[in-house]
Design a protein around this motif. Structure first.
Motif, PDB file in Angstrom:
ATOM      1  N   ILE A 149      10.165   9.130   0.876  1.00 45.05           N
ATOM      2  CA  ILE A 149      10.517   9.155   2.298  1.00 45.05           C
ATOM      3  C   ILE A 149       9.423   8.541   3.156  1.00 45.05           C
ATOM      4  CG2 ILE A 149      12.107  11.108   2.145  1.00 45.05           C
ATOM      5  CD1 ILE A 149       9.837  12.881   3.205  1.00 45.05           C
ATOM      6  N   ALA A 150       8.202   8.556   2.649  1.00 46.16           N
ATOM      7  CA  ALA A 150       7.102   7.933   3.391  1.00 46.16           C
ATOM      8  C   ALA A 150       6.056   7.434   2.408  1.00 46.16           C
ATOM      9  CB  ALA A 150       6.485   8.913   4.372  1.00 46.16           C
ATOM     10  N   ASP A 151       5.500   6.298   2.697  1.00 49.42           N
ATOM     11  CA  ASP A 151       4.372   5.770   1.943  1.00 49.42           C
ATOM     12  C   ASP A 151       3.545   4.933   2.893  1.00 49.42           C
ATOM     13  OD1 ASP A 151       4.956   2.714   1.577  1.00 49.42           O
ATOM     14  OD2 ASP A 151       6.817   3.652   0.916  1.00 49.42           O
ATOM     15  N   ALA A 152       2.267   4.889   2.631  1.00 47.74           N
ATOM     16  CA  ALA A 152       1.378   4.050   3.430  1.00 47.74           C
ATOM     17  C   ALA A 152       0.486   3.306   2.466  1.00 47.74           C
ATOM     18  CB  ALA A 152       0.556   4.902   4.390  1.00 47.74           C
ATOM     19  N   GLY A 153       0.311   2.018   2.719  1.00 49.10           N
ATOM     20  CA  GLY A 153      -0.445   1.223   1.777  1.00 49.10           C
ATOM     21  C   GLY A 153      -1.353   0.208   2.422  1.00 49.10           C
ATOM     22  N   LEU A 154      -2.323  -0.204   1.635  1.00 55.37           N
ATOM     23  CA  LEU A 154      -3.284  -1.229   2.005  1.00 55.37           C
ATOM     24  C   LEU A 154      -3.316  -2.229   0.871  1.00 55.37           C
ATOM     25  CD1 LEU A 154      -5.683  -2.194   3.858  1.00 55.37           C
ATOM     26  CD2 LEU A 154      -7.158  -0.843   2.341  1.00 55.37           C
ATOM     27  N   ILE A 155      -3.301  -3.500   1.216  1.00 55.78           N
ATOM     28  CA  ILE A 155      -3.402  -4.578   0.236  1.00 55.78           C
ATOM     29  C   ILE A 155      -4.654  -5.385   0.560  1.00 55.78           C
ATOM     30  CG2 ILE A 155      -2.306  -6.666  -0.687  1.00 55.78           C
ATOM     31  CD1 ILE A 155       0.393  -5.448   0.331  1.00 55.78           C
ATOM     32  N   ALA A 156      -5.484  -5.627  -0.449  1.00 53.46           N
ATOM     33  CA  ALA A 156      -6.679  -6.453  -0.296  1.00 53.46           C
ATOM     34  C   ALA A 156      -6.450  -7.745  -1.074  1.00 53.46           C
ATOM     35  CB  ALA A 156      -7.910  -5.726  -0.837  1.00 53.46           C
ATOM     36  N   VAL A 157      -6.753  -8.878  -0.442  1.00 53.53           N
ATOM     37  CA  VAL A 157      -6.502 -10.172  -1.061  1.00 53.53           C
ATOM     38  C   VAL A 157      -7.780 -11.009  -1.022  1.00 53.53           C
ATOM     39  CG1 VAL A 157      -5.105 -12.275  -0.989  1.00 53.53           C
ATOM     40  CG2 VAL A 157      -4.104 -10.092  -0.256  1.00 53.53           C
ATOM     41  N   THR A 158      -8.275 -11.384  -2.208  1.00 48.08           N
ATOM     42  CA  THR A 158      -9.413 -12.290  -2.307  1.00 48.08           C
ATOM     43  C   THR A 158      -8.953 -13.540  -3.059  1.00 48.08           C
ATOM     44  OG1 THR A 158     -10.297 -11.607  -4.470  1.00 48.08           O
ATOM     45  CG2 THR A 158     -10.907 -10.238  -2.574  1.00 48.08           C
ATOM     46  N   ASP A 159      -9.838 -14.486  -3.236  1.00 53.15           N
ATOM     47  CA  ASP A 159      -9.496 -15.668  -4.021  1.00 53.15           C
ATOM     48  C   ASP A 159      -9.300 -15.316  -5.498  1.00 53.15           C
ATOM     49  OD1 ASP A 159      -9.600 -17.278  -1.792  1.00 53.15           O
ATOM     50  OD2 ASP A 159     -11.645 -17.983  -2.177  1.00 53.15           O
ATOM     51  N   ALA A 160      -9.940 -14.236  -5.966  1.00 57.57           N
ATOM     52  CA  ALA A 160      -9.916 -13.896  -7.387  1.00 57.57           C
ATOM     53  C   ALA A 160      -9.071 -12.674  -7.727  1.00 57.57           C
ATOM     54  CB  ALA A 160     -11.342 -13.655  -7.876  1.00 57.57           C
ATOM     55  N   GLU A 161      -8.897 -11.748  -6.758  1.00 53.65           N
ATOM     56  CA  GLU A 161      -8.222 -10.481  -7.041  1.00 53.65           C
ATOM     57  C   GLU A 161      -7.274 -10.086  -5.919  1.00 53.65           C
ATOM     58  OE1 GLU A 161     -11.540  -8.127  -9.700  1.00 53.65           O
ATOM     59  OE2 GLU A 161     -11.585  -7.802  -7.541  1.00 53.65           O
ATOM     60  N   VAL A 162      -6.325  -9.249  -6.286  1.00 55.00           N
ATOM     61  CA  VAL A 162      -5.439  -8.601  -5.323  1.00 55.00           C
ATOM     62  C   VAL A 162      -5.457  -7.117  -5.676  1.00 55.00           C
ATOM     63  CG1 VAL A 162      -3.061  -8.370  -4.502  1.00 55.00           C
ATOM     64  CG2 VAL A 162      -3.975 -10.618  -5.032  1.00 55.00           C
ATOM     65  N   ALA A 163      -5.579  -6.268  -4.664  1.00 51.50           N
ATOM     66  CA  ALA A 163      -5.616  -4.822  -4.900  1.00 51.50           C
ATOM     67  C   ALA A 163      -4.600  -4.129  -4.007  1.00 51.50           C
ATOM     68  CB  ALA A 163      -7.009  -4.279  -4.612  1.00 51.50           C
ATOM     69  N   THR A 164      -4.041  -3.037  -4.527  1.00 48.54           N
ATOM     70  CA  THR A 164      -3.152  -2.211  -3.724  1.00 48.54           C
ATOM     71  C   THR A 164      -3.661  -0.775  -3.742  1.00 48.54           C
ATOM     72  OG1 THR A 164      -1.690  -1.742  -5.586  1.00 48.54           O
ATOM     73  CG2 THR A 164      -1.119  -3.626  -4.199  1.00 48.54           C
ATOM     74  N   PHE A 165      -3.593  -0.143  -2.595  1.00 44.21           N
ATOM     75  CA  PHE A 165      -3.946   1.259  -2.420  1.00 44.21           C
ATOM     76  C   PHE A 165      -2.749   1.889  -1.730  1.00 44.21           C
ATOM     77  CE2 PHE A 165      -7.679  -1.357  -2.274  1.00 44.21           C
ATOM     78  CZ  PHE A 165      -8.586  -0.700  -3.076  1.00 44.21           C
ATOM     79  N   TRP A 166      -2.054   2.782  -2.432  1.00 45.45           N
ATOM     80  CA  TRP A 166      -0.825   3.349  -1.876  1.00 45.45           C
ATOM     81  C   TRP A 166      -0.880   4.864  -1.915  1.00 45.45           C
ATOM     82  CZ3 TRP A 166       0.765  -1.365  -0.741  1.00 45.45           C
ATOM     83  CH2 TRP A 166       1.851  -1.485   0.110  1.00 45.45           C
ATOM     84  N   SER A 167      -0.501   5.472  -0.809  1.00 44.31           N
ATOM     85  CA  SER A 167      -0.466   6.928  -0.692  1.00 44.31           C
ATOM     86  C   SER A 167       0.989   7.333  -0.408  1.00 44.31           C
ATOM     87  CB  SER A 167      -1.377   7.343   0.464  1.00 44.31           C
ATOM     88  OG  SER A 167      -1.434   8.742   0.585  1.00 44.31           O
ATOM     89  N   PHE A 168       1.470   8.360  -1.122  1.00 45.60           N
ATOM     90  CA  PHE A 168       2.873   8.736  -1.041  1.00 45.60           C
ATOM     91  C   PHE A 168       3.036  10.129  -0.459  1.00 45.60           C
ATOM     92  CE2 PHE A 168       2.073   6.498  -5.105  1.00 45.60           C
ATOM     93  CZ  PHE A 168       2.704   5.301  -4.815  1.00 45.60           C
ATOM     94  N   ASP A 169       4.139  10.318   0.238  1.00 42.74           N
ATOM     95  CA  ASP A 169       4.599  11.659   0.589  1.00 42.74           C
ATOM     96  C   ASP A 169       5.678  11.976  -0.425  1.00 42.74           C
ATOM     97  OD1 ASP A 169       5.650  13.992   1.516  1.00 42.74           O
ATOM     98  OD2 ASP A 169       5.950  13.308   3.565  1.00 42.74           O
ATOM     99  N   ALA A 170       5.328  12.745  -1.417  1.00 39.01           N
ATOM    100  CA  ALA A 170       6.241  13.008  -2.536  1.00 39.01           C
ATOM    101  C   ALA A 170       7.099  14.243  -2.311  1.00 39.01           C
ATOM    102  CB  ALA A 170       5.428  13.155  -3.823  1.00 39.01           C
ATOM    103  N   THR A 171       7.167  14.742  -1.078  1.00 40.02           N
ATOM    104  CA  THR A 171       7.961  15.959  -0.824  1.00 40.02           C
ATOM    105  C   THR A 171       9.438  15.657  -0.837  1.00 40.02           C
ATOM    106  OG1 THR A 171       7.746  15.630   1.565  1.00 40.02           O
ATOM    107  CG2 THR A 171       6.171  17.126   0.489  1.00 40.02           C
TER     108      THR A 171
END
Length: 190
Positions: free
Chosen positions: A168-190
């Protein structure tokens, strides 16, 4: 950028110890980095440095039924990429540390977090270690809303999200470099 190692990275990911959170880093293989994010969402990647990731759904029944759970269908073509692009906004690096801390709190609101002022210095230290992996030219994107050019997520909580998951809800951050991509995701699992 400070040099960090696998042990420091793993310790820093403990920032999310009280949240239902997903963290993964992949090599950047495509000019259009959304395809690398899609590979992360499809669980097709490994951290290029062999460092720790977080996946609270690993081995869960939902994953058995849907191999990309909790994510919705990742982008596979230019039209999908454009739809994803509209669901995030670029976030200035000056705001990323506080967003990482916010992603590690309940309600995405530090004012509602238990014992936040006591825990804040350690949470911020871990967020800075996470950020130290990414060089100054890294671009950051979030699916949350905010009300200023350089938001302070401690003063004004993240507002509204454009979900990328089946929750029902999630919030995320994506980091993008020339060499890597990262995701940080937080969930409301209720």
């Amino acid at each position: 950028m400070a040099d960090i190692d696998a042990e420091a990275w793993a310790d820093a990911l403990d920032l999310f110890e009280h949240r239902w959170a997903f963290v993964a880093v992949a090599s950047r293989e495509h000019e259009e980095w959304w395809y690398d994010v899609a590979s992360i969402m499809r669980l097709e990647t490994q951290d290029p440095r062999g460092w720790k990731s977080l996946d609270p759904h690993e081995g869960e029944d939902e994953r058995q039924e849907d191999p990309i759970f909790p994510f919705k269908a990742p982008p596979t073509n230019a039209s999908d990429v454009e739809a994803c692009r509209k669901r995030v906004r670029e976030l200035p690096r000056a705001s990323v540390e506080r967003l990482l801390v916010t992603l590690a709190t309940g309600w995405l609101d530090v004012t509602r977090e238990w014992d936040f002022e006591r825990r804040r210095p350690e949470m911020e230290r871990r967020a800075r270690v996470i950020l130290s992996r990414f060089p100054p030219e890294t671009r950051f994107y979030a699916n949350t809303g905010w009300g200023s050019e350089v938001p302070d997520f401690y003063v004004v909580a993240a507002t509204g999200v454009n979900p990328f998951t089946q929750y029902i809800a999630d919030a995320g951050l994506i980091a993008v470099t020339d060499a890597e991509v990262a995701t940080f995701w937080s969930f409301d699992a209720t």
